[in-house]
Design an enzyme around this catalytic site. Structure first.
Site, short mmCIF file in Angstrom:
data_model
loop_
_atom_site.label_atom_id
_atom_site.label_comp_id
_atom_site.label_asym_id
_atom_site.label_seq_id
_atom_site.Cartn_x
_atom_site.Cartn_y
_atom_site.Cartn_z
N GLU A 177 78.02 70.77 78.86
CA GLU A 177 78.39 69.56 79.58
C GLU A 177 78.54 68.40 78.61
O GLU A 177 77.64 68.14 77.80
CB GLU A 177 77.33 69.22 80.64
CG GLU A 177 77.13 70.30 81.69
CD GLU A 177 76.08 69.91 82.73
OE1 GLU A 177 75.48 68.83 82.60
OE2 GLU A 177 75.88 70.69 83.67
N CYS A 178 79.63 67.70 78.69
CA CYS A 178 79.90 66.47 77.95
C CYS A 178 79.59 66.63 76.46
O CYS A 178 80.38 67.21 75.74
CB CYS A 178 79.12 65.30 78.57
SG CYS A 178 79.85 63.69 78.18
#
Length: 474
Positions: A351-352
């Site tokens: 994620e990210c």
């Protein structure tokens, strides 16, 4: 706790404000430490999806902190999480987000501090930044009180005001405003927290943070009526009784572990990247794995040589890898370890910041380019502006981790962008209904910029665990 509905009486307050930048985090942290020094077993909560404010809460002598978000979870889910977390604590302090009534798209109540106070029946302490204001602060405060249809605003703290001027205006405020004035917090640049982009800097980046927090707590004790605030918190018992049909989170965890370890006769291990570069995790997300019997092993892409040898799955969370790009790039043994595990088919979530790390390289704000893991044949670069921001819902084009027509809720906040964002999912903004494609997904991986909130679609975790189990057996 029985399965029947039970009533919990938990002293609690929510620190809200008319707008962002009013000093909520500083005053929340000062209050938490002041309560800790009074030997009150307090737990903190952050309204909304922010990761950094809870880190400040946890930095105060290990006070536990959890996100509560009325977009991510419906009312019952919010109550269940709150009641479960408070099973071992005596008081709750919630920090609001943005302006008190600011929710989805700035127009809906979901996601707002006020909605969280409504759902949990929590008295609100309104922190008002009155720097540069005179008598105009009175209609400002009155307006918020008049807009509060549930009469939740129960105390006022004036921020960034001198002791002398506070004594001048307090009498006028007391005459015109029915909600008690609890005190003030003076202007002090030495006690403020610096920001990066739209968020605070990390706690470890704040010079002399412990000294600052101690000074802030001492000042709050001097200038705010903490005893009156505690009285308001205790009145929450009579204001709204929180009912929960579920067991406490601790009980759920214990039962789930027993089922996993005894009935399935297996222990699956999830390797979670956690260090200075990767530190953005919702505690509820980790708990979704733990309560299904998954063993969590943390590792550092910055400092360790490889991921845990017994890992059956990998989670690379968000953070600020760009701040540590040089160090990450130099740790070639870790890069090789992660790349090899993914090539072998180990299930992986990124994620990210974790998604950025998997690319060939990161081009930082100063233009320097650093080699990364090389799993994704693409680059991420700084764009000089906010690329994506706000709540979203994701739906897979082809069901894999989610079921048919199932969406998972998430949040985005990033100044970097990729030339390989992926097209496996359709994203939709909840208010504007704007849509776009994102997420690189395969049978056993799910990578992208969105920060997912797993409890909003628990089957996401269940399907991921199934893939971990298949990998272990293989």
């Amino acid at each position: 706790m029985s399965e029947n509905s039970s009533t919990y009486k938990i002293p609690r307050v929510l620190i809200g404000a008319p707008k962002s930048g009013s000093g909520k985090t500083l005053i929340t942290c000062a209050l938490l430490l002041a309560l800790k020094k009074r030997n009150i077993d307090v737990m903190s909560f952050k309204c909304g999806p922010d990761y950094i404010d809870p880190m400040f809460h946890r930095s105060i002598q290990g006070i536990p902190s959890e996100n509560l978000d009325t977009f991510f979870l419906e009312e019952k889910g919010i109550k269940d999480v709150f009641v479960g977390c408070m099973a071992d604590h005596k008081m709750a302090v919630m920090e609001g987000v943005m302006g008190l009534f600011d929710g989805l798209g700035g127009v809906r109540k979901e996601g707002s501090s006020y909605h969280l106070a409504q759902v949990t029946g929590t008295p609100i302490i309104l922190v008002v930044d009155v720097h540069g204001m005179g008598r105009s602060m009175i209609p400002l405060i009155k307006g918020f009180i008049d807009y509060d249809k549930d009469n939740l605003i129960s105390g006022i703290i004036l921020n960034r005001i001198s002791s002398q001027y506070y004594e001048t205006v307090r009498g006028e405020i007391d005459k015109e405003i029915k909600v008690p004035l609890l005190g003030y917090f003076p202007t002090d640049k030495n006690l403020s927290f610096e920001s990066r982009h739209l968020g605070l800097r990390m706690p470890e980046e704040v010079k002399d943070i412990n000294d600052r927090l101690n000074a802030a707590a001492m000042k709050l004790e001097e200038t705010v009526d903490i005893d009156k605030l505690l009285e308001i918190a205790s009145q929450a018992e009579d204001r709204t009784k929180i009912e929960s049909q579920s067991e406490t989170i601790a009980g759920i965890n214990s039962q789930a572990n027993k089922i996993s370890n005894e009935e399935n006769n297996e222990v699956l291990t999830l390797a979670v990247a956690r260090d200075e570069a990767f530190c953005f995790y919702y505690e509820a997300n980790i708990r979704e794995f733990k309560k299904r019997g998954i063993r969590i092993k943390y590792f550092s892409p910055l400092k360790d040589k490889e991921i845990p040898k017994d890992a059956d799955g990998m989670l690379l969370g968000g953070g600020y890898p760009e701040l540590y790009a040089k160090e990450l790039s130099k740790n070639s043994t870790m890069i090789q370890s992660i790349k090899l595990c993914i090539e072998k088919g180990m299930p992986s979530l990124a994620e990210c910041g974790g998604f950025m790390y998997l690319h060939n390289s990161i081009i930082c704000e100063d233009g320097q380019e650093y080699k990364m893991a090389g799993v994704i044949d693409g680059k991420v670069s700084f764009k000089g502006k906010l690329v994506r921001f706000g709540y979203i819902e994701l739906e897979e084009k082809t069901p894999n981790f989610l079921g048919e027509n199932t969406k998972i809720k998430a949040h985005e906040f990033h100044y970097f962008d990729s030339n390989k964002n992926g097209e496996s999912c359709i994203v939709e903004k909840p208010v504007t209904e704007k849509k776009w494609d994102c997420i690189q997904e395969g049978d056993n991986y799910f990578w992208g910029f969105p920060h997912l909130y797993y409890p909003s679609a628990p089957e996401f975790v269940e399907h991921y665990i199934d893939k971990m189990r298949e990998y272990k057996e293989k």
